[in-house]
Design a protein around this motif. Structure first.
Motif, PDB file in Angstrom:
ATOM      1  N   GLU A   1       0.673  -1.082   0.052  1.00 33.30           N
ATOM      2  CA  GLU A   1      -0.140  -0.013  -0.127  1.00 33.30           C
ATOM      3  C   GLU A   1       0.886   1.217   0.085  1.00 33.30           C
ATOM      4  O   GLU A   1       0.410   2.198  -0.710  1.00 33.30           O
ATOM      5  CB  GLU A   1      -0.950  -0.126   1.220  1.00 33.30           C
ATOM      6  CG  GLU A   1      -1.798   1.379   1.482  1.00 33.30           C
ATOM      7  CD  GLU A   1      -2.607   1.272   2.377  1.00 33.30           C
ATOM      8  OE1 GLU A   1      -3.459   2.431   2.408  1.00 33.30           O
ATOM      9  OE2 GLU A   1      -2.719   0.373   3.294  1.00 33.30           O
TER      10      GLU A   1
ATOM     11  N   ASP B   1      -1.231  -5.134   2.879  1.00 33.54           N
ATOM     12  CA  ASP B   1      -1.395  -4.024   3.503  1.00 33.54           C
ATOM     13  C   ASP B   1      -0.853  -4.089   4.946  1.00 33.54           C
ATOM     14  O   ASP B   1      -1.190  -5.103   5.413  1.00 33.54           O
ATOM     15  CB  ASP B   1      -2.874  -3.769   3.690  1.00 33.54           C
ATOM     16  CG  ASP B   1      -3.422  -2.416   4.355  1.00 33.54           C
ATOM     17  OD1 ASP B   1      -2.569  -1.916   4.800  1.00 33.54           O
ATOM     18  OD2 ASP B   1      -4.504  -2.133   4.184  1.00 33.54           O
TER      19      ASP B   1
ATOM     20  N   ASP C   1      -3.979  -2.672   8.186  1.00 30.61           N
ATOM     21  CA  ASP C   1      -5.523  -2.290   7.734  1.00 30.61           C
ATOM     22  C   ASP C   1      -6.029  -1.732   9.014  1.00 30.61           C
ATOM     23  O   ASP C   1      -6.211  -2.307   9.935  1.00 30.61           O
ATOM     24  CB  ASP C   1      -6.048  -3.542   7.289  1.00 30.61           C
ATOM     25  CG  ASP C   1      -7.568  -3.694   6.878  1.00 30.61           C
ATOM     26  OD1 ASP C   1      -7.794  -2.506   6.071  1.00 30.61           O
ATOM     27  OD2 ASP C   1      -8.228  -4.163   7.424  1.00 30.61           O
TER      28      ASP C   1
ATOM     29  N   THR D   1      -5.117 -13.162   6.732  1.00 33.49           N
ATOM     30  CA  THR D   1      -5.550 -11.906   7.409  1.00 33.49           C
ATOM     31  C   THR D   1      -5.120 -11.930   9.055  1.00 33.49           C
ATOM     32  O   THR D   1      -5.622 -13.041   9.603  1.00 33.49           O
ATOM     33  CB  THR D   1      -7.106 -11.648   7.297  1.00 33.49           C
ATOM     34  OG1 THR D   1      -7.298 -11.366   5.984  1.00 33.49           O
ATOM     35  CG2 THR D   1      -7.477 -10.324   8.398  1.00 33.49           C
TER      36      THR D   1
ATOM     37  N   ALA E   1     -12.398  -1.427   9.194  1.00 28.45           N
ATOM     38  CA  ALA E   1     -11.176  -2.079   8.504  1.00 28.45           C
ATOM     39  C   ALA E   1     -11.991  -2.929   7.678  1.00 28.45           C
ATOM     40  O   ALA E   1     -12.599  -4.081   8.070  1.00 28.45           O
ATOM     41  CB  ALA E   1     -10.449  -2.825   9.928  1.00 28.45           C
TER      42      ALA E   1
ATOM     43  N   GLY F   1     -10.394  -5.468   6.266  1.00 26.36           N
ATOM     44  CA  GLY F   1     -10.017  -6.837   6.298  1.00 26.36           C
ATOM     45  C   GLY F   1     -10.688  -7.736   7.610  1.00 26.36           C
ATOM     46  O   GLY F   1     -10.995  -8.679   7.450  1.00 26.36           O
TER      47      GLY F   1
ATOM     48  N   ASP G   1      -6.575  -3.926   0.269  1.00 28.19           N
ATOM     49  CA  ASP G   1      -7.537  -3.993   1.121  1.00 28.19           C
ATOM     50  C   ASP G   1      -8.502  -5.267   1.022  1.00 28.19           C
ATOM     51  O   ASP G   1      -8.986  -5.930   2.093  1.00 28.19           O
ATOM     52  CB  ASP G   1      -8.476  -2.839   1.093  1.00 28.19           C
ATOM     53  CG  ASP G   1      -7.891  -1.587   1.519  1.00 28.19           C
ATOM     54  OD1 ASP G   1      -7.120  -1.597   2.556  1.00 28.19           O
ATOM     55  OD2 ASP G   1      -7.962  -0.641   1.229  1.00 28.19           O
TER      56      ASP G   1
END
Length: 276
Positions: A69, A85, A88, A117, A191, A193, A216
């Protein structure tokens, strides 16, 4: 460049590297803005530090470059590339809210094949490979069952009513209004994620994402797909890394969500001066 024969090896490597940033991520909570990226967007020094660190480590251990990002990277539509990211939910992270994490996906010719994640502040680590199951902290999760919107909590993306971008603010407010009439509860976590990961795990019945950035959306979109959920854009077209929005949900709930949204008509009609 083709994927290695065993994508699971890449998933394990990536997981270990994300685990290695846990202490730094947790220690940096509350970090102030270091780089102003727009009127309502910024990066902390921890964002920059983690992206540099993970980009270097991922390339060292996998030979695959990273598009992040904060610093960009290779084109996402061709070849094999990680998309990252580092934090996030930066506003949440900077304020001390626990709904923040690190998102990592592996794309091959623009299609996500691995998704991770990491939510260090709540101790949740979600992983999936295309065609496989979603795992939470190493344990396989059951596939998503069909469910009704009336029985579902729905994650809702952030909005500014004065926004005149791809998805006008007034249109977002109208979606929120209509969903509030038919869903069990609406939740705004700030957020993407978080919304997508908990949709994949079945905690949320679905989520509405107005953002379009691959860093994202890619990891979470794969998680939802691997869990047996449905992932499109807000118009109902299949989601890709070039999509301008995400609508992800369990089977059944997705159809209902999509109808609520598309029944409102063209988002452009909600621009200031055009609303009737």
């Amino acid at each position: 460049m083709s994927l290695p024969e065993d994508p699971q090896r890449l998933l394990e490597i990536a997981g270990r590297l994300l685990d290695g940033t846990h202490d730094r991520f947790v220690a940096g909570v509350g970090a102030p803005s270091a780089v102003q990226k727009g009127p309502d967007d910024f990066a902390t020094a921890v964002d920059l530090e983690l992206e540099k660190r993970l980009s270097a480590e991922l390339f060292e251990h996998t030979g695959i470059a990273v598009h992040g990002e904060e610093f960009g990277g290779p084109d996402l539509s061709t070849g094999t590339v990680w998309v990252l990211d580092p934090i996030d939910g930066t506003f949440n992270y900077s304020a001390g809210l626990p709904s923040a994490g690190t998102l990592l996906a592996l794309l091959h010719d623009g299609v996500p094949v691995l998704g991770l994640t990491w939510l260090p502040l709540v101790g949740h680590r979600f992983t999936a490979a295309a065609g496989g199951q979603v795992h939470l902290n190493g344990e396989a999760l059951p596939r998503l069952d069909s469910r009704a919107l009336s029985d579902s909590m729905i994650g809702f993306g952030a909005f500014n009513i004065a926004s005149r971008g791809r998805t006008p603010g007034l249109y977002r407010v109208r979606i929120l209004e209509e969903l509030s009439k038919v869903s069990s509860r609406l939740r705004m976590h700030g957020a993407t994620g978080v919304d997508l990961a908990y949709t994949a795990s079945g905690v949320l019945g679905g989520c509405v994402v107005f953002g379009h950035r691959a860093w994202d959306n890619a990891a979470g979109a794969l998680l939802v797909q691997a869990a047996g959920g449905v992932v499109t854009d807000l118009a109902g077209e299949p989601w890709t890394v070039d999509s301008t929005s995400v609508l992800a949900a369990s089977p059944g709930a997705h159809d209902e969500l999509l109808k609520v949204i598309t029944d409102l008509g063209d988002p452009a009609d909600f621009l200031e001066g055009r609303v009737r």
